[in-house]
Write a protein that holds these residues in place. Sequence first.
Motif, PDB file in Angstrom:
ATOM      1  N   ASP A  98      11.067   6.197   0.895  1.00 49.69           N
ATOM      2  CA  ASP A  98      10.755   5.024   0.571  1.00 49.69           C
ATOM      3  C   ASP A  98      10.470   4.683  -0.970  1.00 49.69           C
ATOM      4  O   ASP A  98      10.800   3.890  -1.517  1.00 49.69           O
ATOM      5  CB  ASP A  98       9.433   4.643   1.209  1.00 49.69           C
ATOM      6  CG  ASP A  98       9.935   4.062   2.745  1.00 49.69           C
ATOM      7  OD1 ASP A  98      11.026   3.787   3.101  1.00 49.69           O
ATOM      8  OD2 ASP A  98       9.010   4.073   3.654  1.00 49.69           O
ATOM      9  N   ASP A 115       0.415  -4.913  -0.253  1.00 43.63           N
ATOM     10  CA  ASP A 115       1.676  -5.640  -0.525  1.00 43.63           C
ATOM     11  C   ASP A 115       1.657  -6.868  -1.479  1.00 43.63           C
ATOM     12  O   ASP A 115       2.573  -6.944  -2.384  1.00 43.63           O
ATOM     13  CB  ASP A 115       2.384  -5.746   0.756  1.00 43.63           C
ATOM     14  CG  ASP A 115       3.996  -6.120   0.638  1.00 43.63           C
ATOM     15  OD1 ASP A 115       4.560  -5.191  -0.156  1.00 43.63           O
ATOM     16  OD2 ASP A 115       4.785  -6.772   1.285  1.00 43.63           O
ATOM     17  N   LYS A 116       0.568  -7.410  -1.403  1.00 45.19           N
ATOM     18  CA  LYS A 116       0.428  -8.722  -2.321  1.00 45.19           C
ATOM     19  C   LYS A 116       0.383  -8.130  -3.751  1.00 45.19           C
ATOM     20  O   LYS A 116       0.638  -8.866  -4.745  1.00 45.19           O
ATOM     21  CB  LYS A 116      -0.658  -9.532  -1.809  1.00 45.19           C
ATOM     22  CG  LYS A 116      -0.452  -9.981  -0.479  1.00 45.19           C
ATOM     23  CD  LYS A 116      -1.899 -10.614  -0.042  1.00 45.19           C
ATOM     24  CE  LYS A 116      -1.497 -11.322   1.489  1.00 45.19           C
ATOM     25  NZ  LYS A 116      -2.956 -12.049   1.919  1.00 45.19           N
ATOM     26  N   GLU A 160      -3.111  -1.739   9.039  1.00 42.04           N
ATOM     27  CA  GLU A 160      -1.812  -2.406   8.768  1.00 42.04           C
ATOM     28  C   GLU A 160      -2.180  -3.783   7.946  1.00 42.04           C
ATOM     29  O   GLU A 160      -1.439  -4.170   6.946  1.00 42.04           O
ATOM     30  CB  GLU A 160      -0.949  -2.916   9.817  1.00 42.04           C
ATOM     31  CG  GLU A 160       0.183  -3.848   9.856  1.00 42.04           C
ATOM     32  CD  GLU A 160       1.206  -3.561   9.012  1.00 42.04           C
ATOM     33  OE1 GLU A 160       1.877  -4.412   8.186  1.00 42.04           O
ATOM     34  OE2 GLU A 160       1.439  -2.358   8.936  1.00 42.04           O
ATOM     35  N   GLY A 177       1.816  -5.420  -4.824  1.00 41.80           N
ATOM     36  CA  GLY A 177       3.155  -4.682  -5.059  1.00 41.80           C
ATOM     37  C   GLY A 177       2.701  -3.179  -5.067  1.00 41.80           C
ATOM     38  O   GLY A 177       3.314  -2.348  -5.474  1.00 41.80           O
ATOM     39  N   CYS A 178       1.793  -2.924  -4.057  1.00 41.56           N
ATOM     40  CA  CYS A 178       1.507  -1.479  -4.000  1.00 41.56           C
ATOM     41  C   CYS A 178       1.468  -1.006  -2.541  1.00 41.56           C
ATOM     42  O   CYS A 178       0.715   0.100  -2.454  1.00 41.56           O
ATOM     43  CB  CYS A 178       0.021  -1.345  -4.392  1.00 41.56           C
ATOM     44  SG  CYS A 178      -0.352  -1.694  -6.387  1.00 41.56           S
ATOM     45  N   ARG A 179       2.163  -1.472  -1.819  1.00 43.69           N
ATOM     46  CA  ARG A 179       2.467  -0.779  -0.402  1.00 43.69           C
ATOM     47  C   ARG A 179       3.533   0.143  -0.616  1.00 43.69           C
ATOM     48  O   ARG A 179       4.664   0.132  -0.360  1.00 43.69           O
ATOM     49  CB  ARG A 179       2.919  -1.770   0.713  1.00 43.69           C
ATOM     50  CG  ARG A 179       3.276  -1.273   1.955  1.00 43.69           C
ATOM     51  CD  ARG A 179       3.303  -2.122   3.128  1.00 43.69           C
ATOM     52  NE  ARG A 179       3.038  -1.665   4.287  1.00 43.69           N
ATOM     53  CZ  ARG A 179       2.809  -2.020   5.458  1.00 43.69           C
ATOM     54  NH1 ARG A 179       2.773  -3.373   5.623  1.00 43.69           N
ATOM     55  NH2 ARG A 179       2.958  -1.656   6.827  1.00 43.69           N
ATOM     56  N   ALA A 180       2.678   1.543  -0.681  1.00 39.31           N
ATOM     57  CA  ALA A 180       3.630   2.621  -0.922  1.00 39.31           C
ATOM     58  C   ALA A 180       2.987   4.033  -0.359  1.00 39.31           C
ATOM     59  O   ALA A 180       1.699   4.259  -0.412  1.00 39.31           O
ATOM     60  CB  ALA A 180       4.148   2.817  -2.193  1.00 39.31           C
ATOM     61  N   LEU A 231      -2.673  -2.862   4.356  1.00 36.25           N
ATOM     62  CA  LEU A 231      -1.509  -2.610   3.580  1.00 36.25           C
ATOM     63  C   LEU A 231      -0.842  -3.718   3.352  1.00 36.25           C
ATOM     64  O   LEU A 231       0.075  -4.049   2.406  1.00 36.25           O
ATOM     65  CB  LEU A 231      -0.646  -1.578   4.496  1.00 36.25           C
ATOM     66  CG  LEU A 231      -1.156  -0.084   4.590  1.00 36.25           C
ATOM     67  CD1 LEU A 231      -0.291   0.527   5.576  1.00 36.25           C
ATOM     68  CD2 LEU A 231      -1.088   0.425   3.061  1.00 36.25           C
ATOM     69  N   GLN A 232      -0.960  -4.750   4.317  1.00 38.22           N
ATOM     70  CA  GLN A 232      -0.391  -6.071   3.938  1.00 38.22           C
ATOM     71  C   GLN A 232      -0.867  -6.635   2.492  1.00 38.22           C
ATOM     72  O   GLN A 232      -0.227  -7.287   1.816  1.00 38.22           O
ATOM     73  CB  GLN A 232      -0.363  -7.154   5.134  1.00 38.22           C
ATOM     74  CG  GLN A 232       0.585  -6.739   6.087  1.00 38.22           C
ATOM     75  CD  GLN A 232       0.230  -7.581   7.296  1.00 38.22           C
ATOM     76  OE1 GLN A 232      -0.140  -8.669   7.350  1.00 38.22           O
ATOM     77  NE2 GLN A 232       0.684  -7.290   8.504  1.00 38.22           N
ATOM     78  N   SER A 284      12.485   2.445  -3.556  1.00 37.83           N
ATOM     79  CA  SER A 284      11.919   1.538  -4.376  1.00 37.83           C
ATOM     80  C   SER A 284      12.187   1.750  -5.959  1.00 37.83           C
ATOM     81  O   SER A 284      12.282   0.664  -6.576  1.00 37.83           O
ATOM     82  CB  SER A 284      10.511   1.394  -4.001  1.00 37.83           C
ATOM     83  OG  SER A 284       9.702   0.526  -4.742  1.00 37.83           O
ATOM     84  N   THR A 336       1.511   4.669   5.842  1.00 33.96           N
ATOM     85  CA  THR A 336       1.556   3.831   6.896  1.00 33.96           C
ATOM     86  C   THR A 336       0.106   3.798   7.541  1.00 33.96           C
ATOM     87  O   THR A 336      -0.814   4.667   7.366  1.00 33.96           O
ATOM     88  CB  THR A 336       2.601   4.609   7.888  1.00 33.96           C
ATOM     89  OG1 THR A 336       2.040   5.781   8.638  1.00 33.96           O
ATOM     90  CG2 THR A 336       3.984   4.738   7.391  1.00 33.96           C
TER      91      THR A 336
END
Length: 563
Positions: A70, A280-281, A273, A283-286, A276-277, A74, A289
Amino acid sequence: MVKVHKVVTMVQIRKESQGGARDVCVEVKSSHIPHTFTDQGIVKKGGMSAVSEEGTTDSYSEEEKTAFADWINSNMANDEDCKPYLDIDVNTDELWTKIQDGILLCKMINLSCPGTIDERAINTGKLDQYKTTENLNLALNSASAIGCNIENIGAVDLQGGKPSLVLRLLWQIIRIGLFARIDVQHSPGLVQLLKDGEDMEDLPKLTPEETLQRWVSFHLVNVQIYEFREKHILEKSLMHAEGYLYLIKQIAPSDSGVDLGPLKEKDPEQRAELMLQNADKLGCRAFVTPKDVVQGNSKLNTAFVANLFNTWPALDLPEEMPDIEGLKETREEKTFRNWVNSLGVSPRVNHLYSDMMDGLILLQIYDKVRPGVVDWGRVNWKFEDPGGNMKKMENCEYAVELGKDMKFSLVGVGGKDIFDGNETSTRAVVWELMRAFTLAPLQSLQGSEGPIKDEEIVDWVIITLQEAGKETSISSFQDPEISSSRVVLDLIDAIKPGSIDYTSVRDGTNPDERLSNAKYAISMARKIGARVYALPEDLVEVKPKMVLTVFACLMGRGLKKVQ
């Protein structure tokens, strides 16, 4: 569920003969290799090869495979040369196959350490086995030069797609890139993390992991949640995503949409989860899991935190900017540190001087340079008791004693100098070790009883260039002609005829042309199999020590060719 894949690969084995151990490439004929998934997400890839009657098993982490694939998808998406290799399907074995020609690896190295590989040296287009191996050699030797330990990883292993070795290499490359900017030079706001009694000089002595631990603790304590013990910051305290939620809320811009609503979620994985959302806001969901967060995968969680820091450090600059000039790592220090780390010492060296002060790293290096030279019965490993400093001093004194036994030039250097972190003395010992490490293969190849002298290397360079009909030459490692790197490029072409594209070589009459040639020369040296640690600037400025290592490595490559 068992998935069966039919593969044809090359395996490298060690074969003993009267002439000593040597590497042999053997084709594995149409093996059927089953994949079995364990409860811990570890995949065991096993089977029978044509070269052995014994079964072989290679275990690897499915979570790491997914995370790294992933990350590549990216971070490499904007590179035109990488687009044919993307998107890597994490549900297949594409990660192993997409790195097999070396191009993606070279690009990853340049992303982590920009400018490490001169892209003129990368073979592109339709690649045969020969050009593929060149690319992989370039990638491996360049990875070693930036501090990766590539022990037991060869081009044949990467072409064969050996999962554990591929993941080991990928993690090292990614880690170096993630940690590259976690220092006061790139983030002056780190001064806020100093503790009582510490000063600016203490910051470079922290490992990247320690710095991240302090950073997380700083933000969590700032919002007055509860007191986190630092050693648990990246472990249990974040495993239920609560700490992460507070951290992300603290570092996020006010208009990001990040909120603490997920704290109400009872299920740990669902809460992770939702966390992690939020990431993601930003830009750091990496890397992680929800399961990785809950189970506390240390490697991937550390990568996740590093990515958060690099993107949103949220550290205000001090009112008075500190003087960080004296804290910057010199090129020589960087080269030494990368060389030491490439040997696989433990722990990794972050600060060349403070990390050597207990003598343990130095003694490990001695054992790498001359296996068996260290009497480990004399070495102190634990320093907690009141006599800990004395035990560290004994280790340092032993390290200097070994150096003198090996005829190193250590005039005026004592064990206390190493223990005190004396920069000049520490560099002197490390340089002598690096020099011995570089020259040892030449001594073995020539069957010499004594150390190889500088004059012997210079003579070899002169003769090799003459026999190849080259017009360039050198008189010493201080020869000004070296600054254009044309003599290095000619020597590479003499060792491996036709390897240098002379349309890419400049006259070297100005600084830009000299640097361009030097970058090309260093990369081409690594491409033909010379493990060069020197930087292009070392050639341009004709730094004798580093110039010596370049020509010595090329001489080793040339002598192997003759044999």
